[in-house]
Design a protein around this motif. Structure first.
Motif, mmCIF file in Angstrom:
data_model
loop_
_atom_site.group_PDB
_atom_site.id
_atom_site.type_symbol
_atom_site.label_atom_id
_atom_site.label_comp_id
_atom_site.label_asym_id
_atom_site.label_seq_id
_atom_site.Cartn_x
_atom_site.Cartn_y
_atom_site.Cartn_z
ATOM 1 N N LEU A 15 1.044 -1.259 0.156
ATOM 2 C CA LEU A 15 0.601 0.339 0.422
ATOM 3 C C LEU A 15 1.159 1.399 -0.168
ATOM 4 N N ARG A 16 1.642 1.553 0.502
ATOM 5 C CA ARG A 16 2.604 2.352 0.781
ATOM 6 C C ARG A 16 3.335 3.097 -0.898
ATOM 7 N N ASN A 17 4.200 1.686 -1.119
ATOM 8 C CA ASN A 17 4.719 1.821 -2.911
ATOM 9 C C ASN A 17 3.353 1.891 -3.790
ATOM 10 N N LEU A 18 2.396 1.803 -3.272
ATOM 11 C CA LEU A 18 0.143 2.085 -4.393
ATOM 12 C C LEU A 18 0.694 4.123 -4.417
ATOM 13 N N LEU A 19 0.475 4.450 -2.567
ATOM 14 C CA LEU A 19 0.232 5.287 -2.526
ATOM 15 C C LEU A 19 1.582 6.276 -3.163
ATOM 16 N N LYS A 20 2.271 6.149 -3.079
ATOM 17 C CA LYS A 20 3.720 6.655 -3.270
ATOM 18 C C LYS A 20 3.932 6.795 -4.425
ATOM 19 N N ALA A 21 3.303 5.433 -6.214
ATOM 20 C CA ALA A 21 3.532 5.979 -6.824
ATOM 21 C C ALA A 21 2.098 6.980 -7.451
ATOM 22 N N ALA A 22 1.304 7.259 -7.205
ATOM 23 C CA ALA A 22 -0.009 7.890 -7.196
ATOM 24 C C ALA A 22 0.627 9.309 -7.195
ATOM 25 N N LEU A 23 1.012 8.944 -5.551
ATOM 26 C CA LEU A 23 1.520 10.577 -5.212
ATOM 27 C C LEU A 23 2.554 11.179 -6.814
ATOM 28 N N LYS A 24 3.798 10.562 -6.927
ATOM 29 C CA LYS A 24 4.462 10.441 -8.114
ATOM 30 C C LYS A 24 4.170 11.052 -9.675
ATOM 31 N N PHE A 47 12.937 14.524 8.630
ATOM 32 C CA PHE A 47 12.510 15.154 7.612
ATOM 33 C C PHE A 47 11.525 16.111 7.527
ATOM 34 N N SER A 48 10.914 16.011 8.467
ATOM 35 C CA SER A 48 10.025 17.946 8.581
ATOM 36 C C SER A 48 8.537 17.828 7.355
ATOM 37 N N PRO A 49 8.226 16.575 7.753
ATOM 38 C CA PRO A 49 7.365 17.225 6.325
ATOM 39 C C PRO A 49 6.401 17.895 6.241
ATOM 40 N N THR A 50 5.139 18.132 4.962
ATOM 41 C CA THR A 50 4.683 19.620 4.652
ATOM 42 C C THR A 50 2.906 18.706 5.476
ATOM 43 N N ILE A 51 3.249 17.677 4.561
ATOM 44 C CA ILE A 51 2.258 16.835 5.302
ATOM 45 C C ILE A 51 2.197 15.404 5.445
ATOM 46 N N ALA A 52 0.832 14.858 6.001
ATOM 47 C CA ALA A 52 1.517 13.623 6.958
ATOM 48 C C ALA A 52 -0.082 12.483 6.390
ATOM 49 N N LEU A 53 0.550 10.509 5.431
ATOM 50 C CA LEU A 53 -0.798 10.103 5.798
ATOM 51 C C LEU A 53 -0.653 9.124 6.295
ATOM 52 N N LEU A 54 -1.127 8.867 8.018
ATOM 53 C CA LEU A 54 -0.741 8.520 8.356
ATOM 54 C C LEU A 54 -2.271 6.831 8.540
ATOM 55 N N ASP A 55 -1.391 5.525 8.447
ATOM 56 C CA ASP A 55 -2.750 4.785 8.735
ATOM 57 C C ASP A 55 -3.118 4.470 10.474
ATOM 58 N N VAL A 56 -4.586 3.791 11.350
ATOM 59 C CA VAL A 56 -4.449 4.113 12.052
ATOM 60 C C VAL A 56 -4.038 3.355 12.576
ATOM 61 N N LYS A 109 -5.440 6.953 -6.186
ATOM 62 C CA LYS A 109 -5.772 8.171 -7.154
ATOM 63 C C LYS A 109 -6.382 9.088 -6.245
ATOM 64 N N GLU A 110 -7.400 8.225 -5.457
ATOM 65 C CA GLU A 110 -8.404 9.074 -4.781
ATOM 66 C C GLU A 110 -7.535 10.492 -3.374
ATOM 67 N N VAL A 111 -6.858 9.091 -2.812
ATOM 68 C CA VAL A 111 -5.745 9.662 -1.530
ATOM 69 C C VAL A 111 -5.057 10.815 -2.119
ATOM 70 N N ALA A 112 -4.259 10.852 -3.439
ATOM 71 C CA ALA A 112 -3.629 11.855 -4.294
ATOM 72 C C ALA A 112 -4.394 12.618 -3.861
ATOM 73 N N PHE A 113 -4.978 12.974 -4.515
ATOM 74 C CA PHE A 113 -6.543 14.638 -5.125
ATOM 75 C C PHE A 113 -6.681 15.372 -3.645
ATOM 76 N N ARG A 114 -6.962 13.451 -2.197
ATOM 77 C CA ARG A 114 -7.120 15.240 -1.191
ATOM 78 C C ARG A 114 -6.303 14.714 -0.566
ATOM 79 N N VAL A 115 -4.259 14.386 -1.293
ATOM 80 C CA VAL A 115 -3.816 15.269 -0.325
ATOM 81 C C VAL A 115 -3.475 16.691 -0.783
ATOM 82 N N LYS A 116 -3.564 16.702 -2.481
ATOM 83 C CA LYS A 116 -3.783 17.941 -3.692
ATOM 84 C C LYS A 116 -4.610 19.176 -2.833
ATOM 85 N N ALA A 117 -5.887 18.850 -2.465
ATOM 86 C CA ALA A 117 -6.891 19.756 -1.706
ATOM 87 C C ALA A 117 -6.208 19.773 -0.563
#
Length: 232
Positions: A15-24, A47-56, A109-117
Motif C-alpha cells: 500500500l505504501r508503494n501504491l500511494l507513493k506511485a500515485a503521488l509521484k 524529514f520535517s514533512p509538509t503533510i502526513a498520511l497515517l494508518d490508524v 488516486k483518490e488519496v493523491a487528490f485529497r493530498v492535493k486539496a
C-alpha cells in the motif's frame, strides 16, 4: 515555492508503494515512508514533512498516537487511513487533530487528490512540477496530457474549466461510481455541504455537450443515492 514533502506511515509495504506511485504520478517526488509509529516519528523529526498520511492501525500503536506527537510541534495537515468506517472513529480522528479521514479500501488516486486539496489550502497549488505523460483515452473521448482540452470523436469540445475538471475526474475513473462529495471536492477544492444544486447544474450542462440525447445520457449516468458513473 519548494516541493512539498510527504510522509506516508502504513504497515503494508504494498500500500505504501501504491500511494507513493500515485503521488509521484501527480508530480510529487519528495516522499518518505515508514511502517510503524516509532519509525514514523523518527522520519517525521528528520524529514520535517509538509503533510502526513497515517494508518490508524500500526504494529506498535495507533496513528492517533503518532498524530498526537506530531501536534506537539507541528500543524501540518494529517490524513488518516483506516479500515474503520464507523462515524465515531472518524470523529475521533478529526478530534485528535486529523484534517481528513479516508476509509479503506480506497483508490490511491483518490488519496493523491485529497493530498492535493490539502496542499492547495497551504498555497501549493502550483508547486508540483509538470510530469511528462500521454493523453487519456476513454471510448470516443480523449483528454490531453495537461488535462485542459477534451475531444469527442477527434472534435474539440467547448467546455468550461469546471466542465473540463468534471470530465477529467470521470475519465480517470471510468465505470466507477463517484460520489457528489468527491466530485465537488476534486473540481471545486471545497467541501460539498450545500452545493448539490451547483453540481447538478454543471452536470446537466456537461451532458448537453457530450451526450447525443442529454435527457437520456449514456456516458454520464446518475446512480441514485450514490453519485455519478462515467460509462465507457
Amino acid at each position: 515555492m519548494e516541493q512539498p514533502r510527504i510522509l506516508i506511515v502504513d504497515d503494508e509495504a504494498d500500500l505504501r508503494n501504491l500511494l507513493k506511485a500515485a503521488l509521484k504520478k501527480e508530480g510529487f517526488t519528495d516522499i518518505q515512508t515508514a511502517g510503524s509509529v516509532a519509525e514514523g516519528l523518527r522520519v517525521f523529526e528528520q524529514f520535517s514533512p509538509t503533510i502526513a498520511l497515517l494508518d490508524v492501525m500500526l504494529p506498535d500503536g495507533e496513528g492517533y498516537d503518532l498524530c498526537k506527537k506530531i501536534r506537539e510541534t507541528s500543524h501540518i495537515p494529517v490524513l488518516f487511513l483506516s479500515a474503520k468506517s464507523d462515524e465515531v472513529d472518524k470523529i475521533l480522528g478529526l478530534a485528535i487533530g486529523g484534517d481528513d479521514y479516508i476509509t479503506k479500501p480506497f483508490s490511491p488516486k483518490e488519496v493523491a487528490f485529497r493530498v492535493k486539496a490539502q496542499l492547495r489550502r497551504l498555497g501549493y497549488t502550483q508547486s508540483a512540477p509538470i510530469v511528462e505523460s500521454t493523453s487519456t483515452i476513454c471510448g470516443p473521448f480523449e483528454m490531453n496530457a495537461d488535462e485542459t482540452e477534451i475531444k469527442k470523436n477527434a472534435a474539440l469540445l467547448e467546455l468550461t474549466a469546471k466542465e473540463v475538471g468534471l470530465m477529467a475526474c470521470f475519465m480517470r475513473n471510468p465505470n466507477r461510481i463517484l460520489s457528489k462529495e468527491l466530485l465537488f471536492e476534486r473540481v471545486w477544492g471545497e467541501d460539498f455541504f450545500g452545493a448539490d444544486n451547483t453540481l447538478m447544474v454543471h452536470i446537466r450542462r456537461l451532458r448537453e455537450k457530450v451526450e447525443q440525447d442529454p435527457s437520456k445520457p449514456v456516458f454520464i449516468t446518475t446512480v441514485k443515492g450514490l453519485g455519478y458513473k462515467f460509462i465507457i
